[in-house]
Structure formats: structure tokens, C-alpha cells
Scaffold this active site. Structure first.
Site, PDB file in Angstrom:
ATOM      1  N   ARG A 109      -2.565  46.602  20.193  1.00 14.96           N
ATOM      2  CA  ARG A 109      -2.513  45.476  21.850  1.00 14.96           C
ATOM      3  C   ARG A 109      -0.855  44.792  22.656  1.00 14.96           C
ATOM      4  O   ARG A 109      -0.500  46.402  22.089  1.00 14.96           O
ATOM      5  CB  ARG A 109      -1.924  44.044  19.926  1.00 14.96           C
ATOM      6  CG  ARG A 109      -2.952  43.735  19.585  1.00 14.96           C
ATOM      7  CD  ARG A 109      -2.131  42.092  18.323  1.00 14.96           C
ATOM      8  NE  ARG A 109      -2.556  41.218  19.329  1.00 14.96           N
ATOM      9  CZ  ARG A 109      -1.157  39.975  19.143  1.00 14.96           C
ATOM     10  NH1 ARG A 109      -1.601  40.209  17.528  1.00 14.96           N
ATOM     11  NH2 ARG A 109      -1.535  39.186  19.438  1.00 14.96           N
ATOM     12  N   SER A 152       4.424  33.257  26.721  1.00 16.65           N
ATOM     13  CA  SER A 152       4.172  33.852  25.086  1.00 16.65           C
ATOM     14  C   SER A 152       5.426  33.682  24.788  1.00 16.65           C
ATOM     15  O   SER A 152       6.718  34.132  25.170  1.00 16.65           O
ATOM     16  CB  SER A 152       3.658  35.251  25.573  1.00 16.65           C
ATOM     17  OG  SER A 152       4.360  36.170  24.377  1.00 16.65           O
ATOM     18  N   ASP A 178      -3.190  29.328  19.553  1.00 16.29           N
ATOM     19  CA  ASP A 178      -4.628  29.283  18.277  1.00 16.29           C
ATOM     20  C   ASP A 178      -5.043  28.980  17.837  1.00 16.29           C
ATOM     21  O   ASP A 178      -5.872  28.882  17.033  1.00 16.29           O
ATOM     22  CB  ASP A 178      -3.023  30.221  17.117  1.00 16.29           C
ATOM     23  CG  ASP A 178      -1.943  30.960  17.744  1.00 16.29           C
ATOM     24  OD1 ASP A 178      -2.600  31.482  18.497  1.00 16.29           O
ATOM     25  OD2 ASP A 178      -1.078  31.107  17.089  1.00 16.29           O
ATOM     26  N   LYS A 236      -5.394  39.161  21.591  1.00 16.72           N
ATOM     27  CA  LYS A 236      -5.087  38.517  20.820  1.00 16.72           C
ATOM     28  C   LYS A 236      -5.779  39.482  18.890  1.00 16.72           C
ATOM     29  O   LYS A 236      -6.231  40.679  19.548  1.00 16.72           O
ATOM     30  CB  LYS A 236      -5.683  37.322  20.215  1.00 16.72           C
ATOM     31  CG  LYS A 236      -4.443  35.405  21.130  1.00 16.72           C
ATOM     32  CD  LYS A 236      -3.589  35.906  20.570  1.00 16.72           C
ATOM     33  CE  LYS A 236      -2.998  34.694  21.250  1.00 16.72           C
ATOM     34  NZ  LYS A 236      -0.926  34.752  21.602  1.00 16.72           N
ATOM     35  N   ARG A 280     -10.739  37.071  20.864  1.00 16.97           N
ATOM     36  CA  ARG A 280     -10.824  35.993  20.484  1.00 16.97           C
ATOM     37  C   ARG A 280     -12.052  35.089  21.828  1.00 16.97           C
ATOM     38  O   ARG A 280     -12.841  34.095  21.150  1.00 16.97           O
ATOM     39  CB  ARG A 280      -9.785  34.983  20.491  1.00 16.97           C
ATOM     40  CG  ARG A 280      -8.979  35.383  19.631  1.00 16.97           C
ATOM     41  CD  ARG A 280      -8.143  34.583  18.723  1.00 16.97           C
ATOM     42  NE  ARG A 280      -7.845  35.397  16.897  1.00 16.97           N
ATOM     43  CZ  ARG A 280      -6.227  34.789  17.133  1.00 16.97           C
ATOM     44  NH1 ARG A 280      -5.895  33.706  17.801  1.00 16.97           N
ATOM     45  NH2 ARG A 280      -6.155  35.137  15.629  1.00 16.97           N
TER      46      ARG A 280
HETATM   47  C1  S3P Z   1       3.608  33.165  18.170  1.00 21.69           C
HETATM   48  C2  S3P Z   1       3.036  33.393  19.330  1.00 21.69           C
HETATM   49  C3  S3P Z   1       1.585  32.785  19.782  1.00 21.69           C
HETATM   50  C4  S3P Z   1       1.102  33.087  18.959  1.00 21.69           C
HETATM   51  C5  S3P Z   1       1.016  34.268  17.738  1.00 21.69           C
HETATM   52  C6  S3P Z   1       2.461  33.437  17.144  1.00 21.69           C
HETATM   53  C7  S3P Z   1       4.979  33.204  17.642  1.00 21.69           C
HETATM   54  O1  S3P Z   1       1.328  34.741  20.869  1.00 21.69           O
HETATM   55  O2  S3P Z   1      -0.553  32.993  19.196  1.00 21.69           O
HETATM   56  O3  S3P Z   1       0.119  33.591  16.640  1.00 21.69           O
HETATM   57  O4  S3P Z   1       5.213  33.094  16.983  1.00 21.69           O
HETATM   58  O5  S3P Z   1       5.590  33.275  18.319  1.00 21.69           O
HETATM   59  P1  S3P Z   1       2.334  35.114  22.388  1.00 21.69           P
HETATM   60  O6  S3P Z   1       3.335  34.477  22.178  1.00 21.69           O
HETATM   61  O7  S3P Z   1       1.464  36.322  22.123  1.00 21.69           O
HETATM   62  O8  S3P Z   1       1.223  34.115  22.510  1.00 21.69           O
END
Ligand code: S3P
Length: 430
Positions: A122, A167, A317, A344, A348
Site C-alpha cells: 500500500r 484521506s 469503505d 485499499k 476494490r
Molecule cells: C480510515 C480511513 C480511510 C478508510 C479506512 C479507515 C481511518 O482510509 O478507508 O478504512 O480510520 O482513518 P483512507 O484515509 O486511506 O481513505
């Protein structure tokens, strides 16, 4: 482990989904930085947050778990973490590795973070670049873009930084680094992502200002205050049951105690636009978050919609399960501006397009999303989870709609966020 799923008659009854994953991670991390004893009730005992718990222990934080499975964190302040004696394994958890990187960038010691095969692929440039500008030394595989990450922190300075893709993990990473940095750290996102970090740090006494998509944090002179929290249920886990009840004829369920933070509930807005009726009952505030019970009834006359822009981070998500819902809606559903879904726990977009095609869905894949033309009659077949918890659960709901027996390969990955998923699903089927 594989799972066999057969066509469901209807889903009926009451459930409380598992505790929120994002809040569980943050509760343990932030309590570890506070001064004083924090108490976390209703922590999510699933693989991802457990990776965070183990990581904080390996940084020298004293953590006690009582018989009721409540967590006591004996926080000794912002500068109390110790150099870990070994590599920290973040498992499958992007939140663990990215949030921890922000904190470790502000420490004087060396730490190394790694994870499972999915996590090691990732993208980490998105945190390495701004943290390096702040003054941290971070190395990673493939020209400093992939884990394992080697972090030699030190004296940081605040930055003004625009995150290219919305993000919450990147935003939270930089806000945490900002606690240790000299001056102000100002982070802007193209769209607003989940804001649990801002809410929780603010309630602990951090100096945070929020203006639209921009968050400003000042370096902390005092310590963060300890806290008590009861983690509400996870909307992202609830979404699989919302979809199940909506799509399976004769269903009616009550989903209790769900966190309804509006940076998380884009899926609810979209399915309502599609024609779903979901009632929110007993809306209240718990631990600084809006919480309510959701009443969902089946409705087969849904219509396709367009999903893009600022809606995307609010349902990031829920993409896999939204694809399943769209396959049952009349007309075209187009989801775009969602390229980040390719990085992810699995790709996905590719995963859902490939597996739903096998089940007979008219789905076309684009670089940044999909187009689904419904309604499609789902076919029972063998499908693959890509060892991604949300893909496994979305395909399972698809399997409940298909005539015959659907086999979900490697469905054990639901343990990442929702170990009781299959148990609860069985209990609701009558
Ligand atoms: C999350 C942020 C999101 C989400 C992940 C949980 C978090 O990811 O997809 O399941 O807890 O901050 P991204 O920040 O990469 O979008």
C-alpha cells in the site's frame, strides 16, 4: 476458510454491529499519548485494532484489560514512548501504520513498521513526503514508497500542506506529527474525510481549528488529557446489514447504537436517493459522536444514481456493498472519482468488477470507478475475497440474493473488522 452462502428468505430482528474500527484505533493511540489513565469501553476486538493495541504496547505503553474486556491505558504523556526492541507488525491495518508514522516521526528513536502482504503493497509516499518536509527521516522499499518503513524521527517543524486525495489516515498522521512540531501544521483536503481524529484530539485539549476542508493544529505545550469512551457501533459494518435488509424481500431489522458521524454516512444518503427508506430512531450523542438506531425495511424498487466528488470519502469503505445494492437498482449507477479504491486492502474496483461479473452483474470498470446497469439476477457461483474483509462481506450479501449456493473463497478475512459477521447473519435469517 471458505464459506457457503445460500439464498436467504428474509432478515428479521435486532442487531448491534461491532464497535467502530476507526474510533477504536484512535482511542488506544490517543490514550497512549495522554497523561493519566484512560478507559476504553466497547473496543473492537478484531485483528486491525488489535494490531494497534500491540504496537502501542511495544512502544512501552502500559495497558491493562479487565474481565469485561475494557481497556485501561496508563498514559505517561506525549514524550513517554520508548524505542521498540523489534520491528512493529501492523498486520493488515493501514490506519495503524499511517497514524503511528505521524507519531514516530516526532520521536528521537528509531522504529521500523511493517505489515502483511497487502499492507506492504500500500502506498506510503503520501505520508513519507509531508513527514520528510516536516523534518523526519523515513525510508521505505521501492524508493521510499512501500513498507517496511524505517523512521528516524526528531525535531519537526509545522507545515502548510495540501493532501492531493482526501484521506483521514494521511490527515490524522500529519495532525499527530503536528502535535510534536514547532509552530502550526495546516492541512487541507480536496474533500472532507472522516473527522474522528479532530473531534477526539480537541476533546483531549489539543489546539485544533477546523475551517471547511482545512484543519489547523498547534504544537502542544502541555499534555493531552486522559478520557473515558464507550465506542459506538461501526456504520461501515452496519452497512452490510442495511443492504441485506433492503434487498432481501420481507426483511425488517433494527440496527442499534450506530455512529452516525456525517463524514461516514454517505452510503445512507445514496441509498435514500435510490429510494430506500431508512429511519433513524433515538438520535443522541455518545462520546462526542452522533449515535442512533436504524430501522431498515426491504424495498425492491430502487433506481440507479451517480456517486462522485465529496460523496466519495463519505462512503469510501462502502463501495463494495454499494456495488451490490446498485446491481439490484433499475438503471445505471455510476461511481467515479474513486481511484484510491485501487489501493485499499485490495484493488476494490477490480475485485468487485471481476467477482460481480462472475455472479451475472452488468458492471463495467473504469480507472476511477464503475458503471453498473441493473437490475441483474444474481447467479450463485464461486467468488474470491482477495483476502479483503469488505469484499468478503459484500459478496456474502450478494450470495444471499442468488439462487443456489455461492462459495466465498478465503472468507476468514472478515476477522479484520467483524469476527461475528457470519454468526449475526445466521441469527437474522428466518
Ligand atoms: C480510515 C480511513 C480511510 C478508510 C479506512 C479507515 C481511518 O482510509 O478507508 O478504512 O480510520 O482513518 P483512507 O484515509 O486511506 O481513505
Amino acid at each position: 476458510m471458505d464459506r457457503l452462502v445460500t439464498k436467504a428468505k428474509s432478515l428479521r430482528g435486532e442487531i448491534t454491529p461491532p464497535p467502530d474500527k476507526s474510533i477504536s484505533h484512535r482511542a488506544v493511540i490517543f490514550a497512549s499519548l495522554a497523561k493519566g489513565v484512560s478507559l476504553i469501553r466497547n473496543f473492537l476486538w478484531a485483528q486491525d485494532p488489535m494490531s494497534t493495541l500491540k504496537a502501542m504496547k511495544s512502544l512501552g505503553v502500559e495497558i491493562e484489560i479487565n474481565e469485561a474486556k475494557e481497556i485501561k491505558v496508563f498514559g505517561k504523556g506525549l514524550y513517554s514512548l520508548k524505542e521498540p526492541v523489534d520491528v512493529i507488525d501492523c498486520g493488515n491495518s493501514g490506519t495503524t501504520i499511517r497514524l503511528l508514522s505521524g507519531i514516530l516521526a516526532g520521536q528521537t528513536f528509531l522504529s521500523i513498521l511493517t505489515g502483511d502482504e497487502s499492507l506492504r503493497n500500500r502506498p506510503m509516499k503520501r505520508i513519507i513526503k509531508p513527514l520528510s518536509i516536516m523534518g523526519a527521516e523515513i525510508l521505505g522499499r521501492q524508493e521510499n514508497s512501500l513498507p517496511p518503513l524505517v523512521i528516524k524521527g526528531g525535531k519537526l517543524k509545522g507545515i502548510t500542506y495540501e493532501i492531493p486525495i482526501a484521506s483521514a489516515q494521511v490527515k490524522s498522521c500529519l495532525l499527530l506529527a503536528g502535535l510534536y512540531a514547532e509552530g502550526k501544521t495546516i492541512i487541507t483536503e480536496p474533500h472532507k474525510s472522516r473527522d474522528h481524529t479532530e473531534k477526539m484530539l480537541k476533546s483531549m485539549g489539543a489546539k485544533i481549528e477546523i475551517k471547511g476542508n482545512c484543519v489547523e493544529i498547534s504544537s502542544l505545550k502541555n499534555n493531552l488529557n486522559s478520557f473515558e469512551i464507550t465506542v459506538p457501533a461501526d456504520f461501515s459494518s452496519a452497512a452490510f446489514f442495511i443492504a441485506g435488509a433492503l434487498l432481501i424481500e420481507g426483511s425488517e431489522i433494527l440496527i442499534k447504537n450506530v455512529c452516525l458521524n456525517e463524514t461516514r454516512t454517505g452510503f445512507l444518503d445514496v441509498i435514500r436517493e435510490m429510494g430506500a427508506k431508512v429511519d433513524v430512531l433515538d438520535l443522541r450523542v455518545q462520546g462526542g459522536e452522533p449515535v442512533g438506531d436504524l430501522k431498515v425495511k426491504s424495498n425492491k424498487s430502487l433506481r440507479g444514481v451517480n456517486v462522485r466528488g465529496s460523496l466519495v470519502p463519505r462512503l469510501i469503505d462502502e463501495f463494495p456493498i454499494l456495488c451490490v445494492v446498485a446491481s439490484q437498482a433499475e438503471g445505471e449507477t455510476i461511481i467515479s472519482d474513486a481511484k484510491d479504491l485501487r489501493t485499499k486492502e485490495s484493488d476494490r474496483i477490480r475485485a468487485m468488477a471481476t467477482e460481480l461479473k462472475k455472479m451475472g452483474v452488468n458492471i463495467e470498470e473504469f480507472e476511477d470507478g464503475v458503471c453498473i446497469k441493473g437490475p441483474c439476477k444474481l447467479r450463485a457461483t464461486e467468488v474470491y475475497s482477495y483476502r479483503d474483509h469488505r469484499i468478503a462481506m459484500a459478496l456474502t450479501i450478494g450470495g444471499l440474493l442468488a439462487e443456489g449456493e455461492t462459495k466465498i473463497l478465503e472468507a476468514q478475512c472478515v476477522d479484520i473488522s467483524f469476527p461475528e459477521f457470519y454468526e449475526i447473519l445466521e441469527r437474522l435469517q428466518i
